[in-house]
Design an enzyme around this catalytic site. Structure first.
Site, mmCIF file in Angstrom:
data_model
loop_
_atom_site.group_PDB
_atom_site.id
_atom_site.type_symbol
_atom_site.label_atom_id
_atom_site.label_comp_id
_atom_site.label_asym_id
_atom_site.label_seq_id
_atom_site.Cartn_x
_atom_site.Cartn_y
_atom_site.Cartn_z
ATOM 1 N N ARG A 1 0.832 -1.196 0.000
ATOM 2 C CA ARG A 1 0.000 0.000 0.000
ATOM 3 C C ARG A 1 0.873 1.254 0.000
ATOM 4 N NH1 ARG A 1 -2.026 -3.618 3.879
ATOM 5 N NH2 ARG A 1 -4.113 -4.439 3.394
ATOM 6 N N HIS B 1 -3.211 3.524 -6.357
ATOM 7 C CA HIS B 1 -3.624 2.252 -5.773
ATOM 8 C C HIS B 1 -3.748 1.161 -6.834
ATOM 9 C CE1 HIS B 1 -5.069 -0.100 -2.419
ATOM 10 N NE2 HIS B 1 -6.126 -0.492 -3.114
ATOM 11 N N ARG C 1 -1.236 -1.635 -6.981
ATOM 12 C CA ARG C 1 -1.470 -2.794 -6.112
ATOM 13 C C ARG C 1 -2.352 -3.813 -6.835
ATOM 14 N NH1 ARG C 1 -1.172 -4.346 -0.681
ATOM 15 N NH2 ARG C 1 -3.080 -5.067 0.322
ATOM 16 N N TYR D 1 -9.195 -7.684 -5.534
ATOM 17 C CA TYR D 1 -8.172 -7.123 -6.408
ATOM 18 C C TYR D 1 -8.067 -7.849 -7.748
ATOM 19 C CZ TYR D 1 -6.406 -4.237 -2.637
ATOM 20 O OH TYR D 1 -6.292 -3.293 -1.669
#
Length: 307
Positions: free
Chosen positions: A142, A241, A244, A284
């Site tokens: 993160r 983000h 990620r 994700y």
């Protein structure tokens, strides 16, 4: 100090002791307490909670629902101490959280961002952002975890990062690829030459030698996105983000190509990313055309094998 404000302090202290950061609650709930006091109310009511959650004329339905959710958490705590407290129903401002389609970076995209940092920023700032972006892309940690790293969190001998400020107060160790470790070592040497003695314990520092702030990092990142020519990408403009998301997807793709048992390895990815379990990691994972194709080919090979 009023009783309700005192209980808010207790609520935040107890929840944070359990590992919750409550940054938004810490900013907004004091305003709720003021709102209740201005209404000359002795306790939280559903009517007051709804009025406070929807008082901003520019607020979206999602924002109002999020504000009401904060009230619900606090009201549940206060009700145990004051039974008169009303807990707003969860259905009062229904809102379904929509998953925004992430932008999945290619290797070329990451290189373009890192090159933009090197070419468009002052030398030390460029080195900082080039290294930071490379770290995020190669580990999937993160952004907040990267910015919270201190000098001693990079274990050069073992080739790992120590993440001490993850969600819910949990810590973990993140193994690094040798090239990532070498890049971090190179940056650390540059930083130590410029700032001797150091002005901050932070691993990544600003041109003033202080810890980087997320707001400034986000602003600089948006400029780099434009400089790198990525601002008009689809399905949406790349976010920090999304690095990620991209790490998780590329890892899954590589496992499929390698022919390993992806389902068995998913807990490994969850642990590496700092998730509580595979269910969180599924958030994700996006069905990209490439991933679907690889998975379909693997299924075909499995079905063709003699039983």
């Amino acid at each position: 100090m009023t009783r309700l404000r005192y209980r808010l302090g207790q609520y935040l202290q107890v929840r944070r002791a359990l590992g919750y950061k409550l940054e938004r609650a810490g900013r907004l709930l004091p305003d709720l307490v003021t709102f209740v006091h201005q209404a000359r109310a002795a306790f939280i009511t559903t009517e007051l909670a709804l009025a406070w959650a929807t008082q901003s004329p520019r607020g979206t339905p999602a924002w109002a629902a999020a504000r009401l959710s904060l009230v619900r958490g606090f009201a549940q705590y206060v009700r145990a101490l004051d039974p008169r407290t009303e807990i707003p129903p969860a259905t009062l401002l229904p809102h379904h959280r929509l998953r925004r389609t992430p932008y999945l970076y290619s290797d070329a995209d990451v290189r373009a961002l890192m090159d933009a940092a090197h070419a468009s920023l002052a030398p030390f700032k460029g080195a900082t952002y080039r290294t930071l972006l490379g770290l995020l892309a190669s580990t999937g940690i993160r952004v907040g975890e990267a910015l919270a790293l201190d000098h001693g969190d990079h274990d050069v001998a073992d080739g790992v990062l120590r993440i001490r400020h993850a969600k819910f107060g949990k810590a973990r160790q993140v193994p690094l690829h040798p090239s990532t470790g070498a890049a971090l070592t190179e940056y650390r040497r540059l930083r130590d030459r410029i700032f001797r003695p150091p002005r901050s314990p932070s691993f990544f520092v600003s041109r003033a030698g202080t810890r980087l702030h997320y707001k400034n990092v986000h602003t600089a990142f948006l400029r780099l996105v434009r400089t790198a020519g990525l601002a008009d990408r689809r399905p949406r403009r790349p976010r920090l983000h999304d690095l990620r998301h991209s790490f998780a997807m590329h890892t899954l793709r590589d496992w499929y190509h390698a022919g390993v048992d992806v389902e068995a390895r998913l807990p490994w990815l969850s642990t590496y990313l700092g998730h509580v379990g595979p269910a969180t990691t599924y958030w994700y994972l996006t069905a990209t055309p490439e991933l679907v194709t690889v998975a379909h080919r693997r299924l075909e090979r499995f079905l063709e094998e003699p039983s």
